[in-house]
Scaffold this motif. Structure first.
Motif, PDB file in Angstrom:
ATOM      1  N   HIS A   1      42.955  41.321  41.248  1.00  0.00           N
ATOM      2  CA  HIS A   1      43.588  40.014  41.026  1.00  0.00           C
ATOM      3  C   HIS A   1      42.729  39.160  40.103  1.00  0.00           C
ATOM      4  O   HIS A   1      41.597  39.527  39.784  1.00  0.00           O
ATOM      5  N   ASN A   2      43.269  38.006  39.673  1.00  0.00           N
ATOM      6  CA  ASN A   2      42.504  37.083  38.834  1.00  0.00           C
ATOM      7  C   ASN A   2      41.249  36.679  39.604  1.00  0.00           C
ATOM      8  O   ASN A   2      41.339  36.269  40.761  1.00  0.00           O
ATOM      9  N   GLY A   3      40.099  36.832  38.975  1.00  0.00           N
ATOM     10  CA  GLY A   3      38.864  36.438  39.649  1.00  0.00           C
ATOM     11  C   GLY A   3      38.232  37.542  40.488  1.00  0.00           C
ATOM     12  O   GLY A   3      37.292  37.296  41.234  1.00  0.00           O
ATOM     13  N   SER A   4      38.729  38.781  40.363  1.00  0.00           N
ATOM     14  CA  SER A   4      38.183  39.868  41.185  1.00  0.00           C
ATOM     15  C   SER A   4      36.936  40.479  40.571  1.00  0.00           C
ATOM     16  O   SER A   4      36.263  41.286  41.196  1.00  0.00           O
ATOM     17  N   GLY A   5      36.618  40.113  39.329  1.00  0.00           N
ATOM     18  CA  GLY A   5      35.407  40.609  38.698  1.00  0.00           C
ATOM     19  C   GLY A   5      35.641  41.695  37.660  1.00  0.00           C
ATOM     20  O   GLY A   5      34.690  42.190  37.053  1.00  0.00           O
TER      21      GLY A   5
ATOM     22  N   ILE B   1      40.899  52.311  39.346  1.00  0.00           N
ATOM     23  CA  ILE B   1      39.852  51.640  40.113  1.00  0.00           C
ATOM     24  C   ILE B   1      40.397  50.277  40.516  1.00  0.00           C
ATOM     25  O   ILE B   1      40.935  49.552  39.682  1.00  0.00           O
ATOM     26  N   VAL B   2      40.283  49.930  41.792  1.00  0.00           N
ATOM     27  CA  VAL B   2      40.735  48.619  42.243  1.00  0.00           C
ATOM     28  C   VAL B   2      39.522  47.782  42.615  1.00  0.00           C
ATOM     29  O   VAL B   2      38.668  48.222  43.381  1.00  0.00           O
ATOM     30  N   MET B   3      39.450  46.577  42.040  1.00  0.00           N
ATOM     31  CA  MET B   3      38.332  45.683  42.344  1.00  0.00           C
ATOM     32  C   MET B   3      38.807  44.488  43.159  1.00  0.00           C
ATOM     33  O   MET B   3      39.928  44.012  43.000  1.00  0.00           O
ATOM     34  N   ASP B   4      37.943  44.023  44.044  1.00  0.00           N
ATOM     35  CA  ASP B   4      38.211  42.813  44.816  1.00  0.00           C
ATOM     36  C   ASP B   4      36.859  42.206  45.167  1.00  0.00           C
ATOM     37  O   ASP B   4      35.948  42.934  45.575  1.00  0.00           O
ATOM     38  N   GLN B   5      36.730  40.918  44.975  1.00  0.00           N
ATOM     39  CA  GLN B   5      35.472  40.205  45.253  1.00  0.00           C
ATOM     40  C   GLN B   5      34.251  40.904  44.656  1.00  0.00           C
ATOM     41  O   GLN B   5      33.216  41.046  45.292  1.00  0.00           O
ATOM     42  N   GLY B   6      34.423  41.369  43.418  1.00  0.00           N
ATOM     43  CA  GLY B   6      33.296  41.947  42.697  1.00  0.00           C
ATOM     44  C   GLY B   6      32.956  43.375  43.070  1.00  0.00           C
ATOM     45  O   GLY B   6      32.054  43.965  42.489  1.00  0.00           O
ATOM     46  N   LYS B   7      33.659  43.923  44.057  1.00  0.00           N
ATOM     47  CA  LYS B   7      33.350  45.289  44.492  1.00  0.00           C
ATOM     48  C   LYS B   7      34.478  46.245  44.122  1.00  0.00           C
ATOM     49  O   LYS B   7      35.631  45.830  43.993  1.00  0.00           O
ATOM     50  N   VAL B   8      34.117  47.518  43.958  1.00  0.00           N
ATOM     51  CA  VAL B   8      35.148  48.540  43.814  1.00  0.00           C
ATOM     52  C   VAL B   8      35.613  48.879  45.226  1.00  0.00           C
ATOM     53  O   VAL B   8      34.843  49.355  46.050  1.00  0.00           O
TER      54      VAL B   8
ATOM     55  N   ARG C   1      45.711  42.833  48.600  1.00  0.00           N
ATOM     56  CA  ARG C   1      44.720  42.523  47.565  1.00  0.00           C
ATOM     57  C   ARG C   1      45.357  41.825  46.365  1.00  0.00           C
ATOM     58  O   ARG C   1      44.846  41.882  45.269  1.00  0.00           O
ATOM     59  N   ARG C   2      46.507  41.203  46.578  1.00  0.00           N
ATOM     60  CA  ARG C   2      47.226  40.418  45.560  1.00  0.00           C
ATOM     61  C   ARG C   2      47.767  41.293  44.429  1.00  0.00           C
ATOM     62  O   ARG C   2      48.063  40.804  43.353  1.00  0.00           O
ATOM     63  N   LEU C   3      47.883  42.594  44.663  1.00  0.00           N
ATOM     64  CA  LEU C   3      48.381  43.466  43.601  1.00  0.00           C
ATOM     65  C   LEU C   3      49.795  43.920  43.936  1.00  0.00           C
ATOM     66  O   LEU C   3      50.421  43.384  44.840  1.00  0.00           O
TER      67      LEU C   3
ATOM     68  N   LEU D   1      49.057  36.054  34.952  1.00  0.00           N
ATOM     69  CA  LEU D   1      48.707  35.918  36.369  1.00  0.00           C
ATOM     70  C   LEU D   1      48.771  37.274  37.058  1.00  0.00           C
ATOM     71  O   LEU D   1      49.539  38.145  36.660  1.00  0.00           O
ATOM     72  N   ASP D   2      48.006  37.428  38.139  1.00  0.00           N
ATOM     73  CA  ASP D   2      48.077  38.685  38.878  1.00  0.00           C
ATOM     74  C   ASP D   2      49.394  38.718  39.668  1.00  0.00           C
ATOM     75  O   ASP D   2      50.067  37.704  39.809  1.00  0.00           O
ATOM     76  N   PRO D   3      49.785  39.915  40.161  1.00  0.00           N
ATOM     77  CA  PRO D   3      51.108  40.031  40.788  1.00  0.00           C
ATOM     78  C   PRO D   3      51.358  39.014  41.907  1.00  0.00           C
ATOM     79  O   PRO D   3      52.435  38.431  41.989  1.00  0.00           O
ATOM     80  N   LYS D   4      50.355  38.768  42.752  1.00  0.00           N
ATOM     81  CA  LYS D   4      50.558  37.813  43.837  1.00  0.00           C
ATOM     82  C   LYS D   4      50.736  36.401  43.291  1.00  0.00           C
ATOM     83  O   LYS D   4      51.608  35.654  43.730  1.00  0.00           O
ATOM     84  N   GLY D   5      49.918  36.044  42.305  1.00  0.00           N
ATOM     85  CA  GLY D   5      50.007  34.731  41.684  1.00  0.00           C
ATOM     86  C   GLY D   5      51.377  34.523  41.047  1.00  0.00           C
ATOM     87  O   GLY D   5      51.969  33.453  41.119  1.00  0.00           O
ATOM     88  N   ARG D   6      51.877  35.588  40.444  1.00  0.00           N
ATOM     89  CA  ARG D   6      53.196  35.576  39.815  1.00  0.00           C
ATOM     90  C   ARG D   6      54.282  35.321  40.869  1.00  0.00           C
ATOM     91  O   ARG D   6      55.091  34.405  40.728  1.00  0.00           O
TER      92      ARG D   6
END
Lengths: 287, 282
Positions: free
Chosen positions: A47-51, A218-225, A244-246, B174-179
């Motif tokens: 997500h936005n801001g995941s690193g 690869i999925v990232m969240d809070q700076g981690k894989v 994870r907002r994806l 925006l990411d999917p959730k934000g969208r």
């Protein structure tokens, strides 16, 4: 051989208050181990801001790890004496095409990189021709970039990177500002560079459909894989990705809805054609 | 109460070598309370069209009526029009400029000359409507995430209490959730406030999920203007102009070609799943 090899890679930066005093420390990338094989197509989701963009900027040494290491083609990105070689090995393409094009004519823009390497002009033009042909923009070589569509501009930006003959290209949301046609053009171009020229690709995107043909996700969240695997493996985890907002590709979503209603479909269906085939099997069983 | 567009033409750089006919004889009626999607490839004229809705661009010929009055009339109050027809541009967060989020949202109503208490009440309401929590209100816009900034920018328009809200690609980047969050909130706003929403988007899936009417622009003309099911039925023609149907529509056509009684007009995941289950007798 790993062309990109990160070990416990972390990147921290300080947030400053209005007086310029450190207020808090942000760990944008947190202990990432990363291995990308030469010739692979790797997609990075998050997500936005995941690193993910912070991580991507490490690959051509725009940023260097505050902890841990990153080797690109065997070179340590913290070693400033190797920075130009690293940048020649790994090129980057960003989201906004208008921020990346500097030439007033397409071929001049593409030649900018090789020219800066001090190449003789004959060699420059040869590379410009190769690169523009590789992205399917050769017939636009004499055009002004500002008259091109978004997808065409992105392909010119990619050609500018290709002209440096990098082993690896990192694309940070290259299709976010494009219409459906532009998106298709850019994704197809990147896939061809990977398949035909064997360029290693790292693609960051929010469009799940662009990922289904990757070798690895690869999925990232809070700076981690937090997840990695083939697209099939990753997209089998619909609920985890949503948390994870994806998202998942639309075909996967339809299959998931049908599974919830009790249809015995396999996990990790990625395309509509695959789904249609599976449904056809089910209908056959019913006889 | 509506917007009516009659024989609207717009020509960029008229009389020069760069002359471009961006709108050609556009006729549209946009009644109150509809949720409308506008699609078209880059350069099809959709952004040019929406800039005519609040008079930012003036047609080379033709007329735009807002609530029955021609906005090109001499002495027409454009300032009031712009408070009634709110336009959210692409990447609106680049337009945030105040020291904190709350002041930024207050900027519009303050400029309408409203007293401070009314301005602040409107800003609070607008921030609530976009779902931006109070703990963020006194932050600098730069401290917010991409999705939060986008919402703050939309709140700035909502604080003007527009009757018509026009959004140009509100979810780009925006990411999917934000969208989903932003579109759900816009939907809720449409339902609660009964305002007209005009959504410009490149995502056929989003358009199919939210709108009741789609306007397809091509070469400056309105090519289709109908319900999503009807418009996406023309998916072959849409492909020819660089668009597409939602992906599930292709699945339904594929199944129909294999002899299924599939609903080929399905445009959303839910509709497609329901039709497949029905075909399988579930």
């Amino acid at each position: 051989m790993s062309i990109i090899r990160g070990r416990k890679l972390s990147y921290e930066y300080q947030r400053l208050d209005e007086e310029g005093n450190p207020e808090s420390t942000i760990r944008a990338v947190d202990g990432v181990d990363l291995d990308v094989q030469e010739g692979d197509f790797v997609a990075i989701l998050g997500h936005n801001g995941s690193g993910k963009s912070t991580l991507a900027k490490h690959i051509n040494a725009i940023l260097v790890p505050t902890e841990g290491t990153l080797y690109v083609d065997g070179k340590d990105t913290r070693d400033e004496s190797q920075i130009w070689e690293i940048r020649q090995t790994a090129g980057m393409v960003f989201q906004n095409p208008d921020n990346q094009i500097i030439g007033t004519i397409v071929d001049e823009d593409v030649g900018f990189g090789p020219e800066n390497m001090g190449m003789p002009s004959e060699a420059i033009w040869k590379r410009v021709e190769e690169s523009l042909k590789a992205v399917g923009m050769w017939e636009y070589r004499a055009h002004s970039p500002n008259k091109l569509s978004g997808g065409q501009k992105q392909r010119v930006a990619i050609a500018g990177v290709v002209a440096m003959r990098p082993k690896c290209i990192v694309l940070d949301e290259p299709t976010a500002m494009l219409d459906p046609n532009g998106r298709k053009e850019v994704v197809r171009t990147v896939q061809e560079l990977n398949r035909k020229e064997h360029v290693t690709v790292l693609l960051i995107t929010h469009y799940m459909e662009e990922v289904i043909e990757a070798d690895k996700v690869i999925v990232m969240d809070q700076g981690k894989v937090v997840m990695q695997g083939t697209p099939k493996e990753i997209f089998s985890h619909v609920e985890e990705l949503k948390a994870r907002r994806l998202d998942v590709p639309q075909a996967t979503l339809v299959a998931y809805e049908l599974q919830k209603k009790g249809l015995p479909l396999p996990d990790g269906i990625l395309s509509m054609a695959e789904l249609a085939d599976e449904l056809e099997k089910l209908r056959g069983q019913r006889g | 109460m509506s917007i009516k567009i009659e024989h609207l033409n717009y020509v960029y750089s008229e009389g020069t070598a760069f002359e471009k006919h961006a709108l050609r004889d556009v006729n549209l009626e946009l009644p109150d309370g509809q949720f409308i999607g506008v699609i078209g490839h880059t350069g099809s004229g959709k952004s040019t069209l929406i800039q005519h809705l609040n008079g930012l661009l003036k047609g080379t010929s033709g007329a735009v009526y807002y609530n029955g009055r021609n906005i090109y009339e001499e002495g027409y109050n454009k300032k009031e029009l712009r408070s009634k027809v709110g336009l959210v541009f692409q990447y609106p967060e680049y337009q945030l400029f105040e020291v904190d989020v709350f002041s930024d949202v207050c900027y519009g109503p303050k400029n309408l000359g409203l007293p401070a208490d009314v301005t602040e009440a409107r800003a609070r309401e607008a921030l609530r409507l976009v779902g931006l929590k109070e703990k963020h209100w006194k932050k600098s816009p730069f401290e917010l995430s991409g999705g939060q900034k986008r919402r703050a920018a939309i709140a700035g328009i909502l604080a003007m209490e527009p009757d018509v809200l026009v959004l140009d690609e509100p979810t780009a980047g925006l990411d999917p959730k934000g969208r989903d969050d932003i579109l759900d909130q816009i939907q809720r706003l449409h339902d609660e406030r009964h305002i007209t929403v005009i959504l410009v988007s490149h995502s056929m899936e989003d358009i199919a999920r939210y709108v009741e009417r789609i306007i397809v622009m091509n070469r400056g003309q309105v090519m289709f203007d109908d319900t999503p099911r009807e418009v996406f039925d023309h998916y072959r023609e849409l492909e020819q102009i660089g668009l597409a149907a939602p992906q599930v529509t292709y699945l339904m056509h594929d199944l129909a070609a294999r002899g299924w009684q599939a609903d080929v007009d399905a445009t959303t995941v839910e509709e497609a799943a329901a039709s497949i289950l029905k075909c399988l007798g579930r």
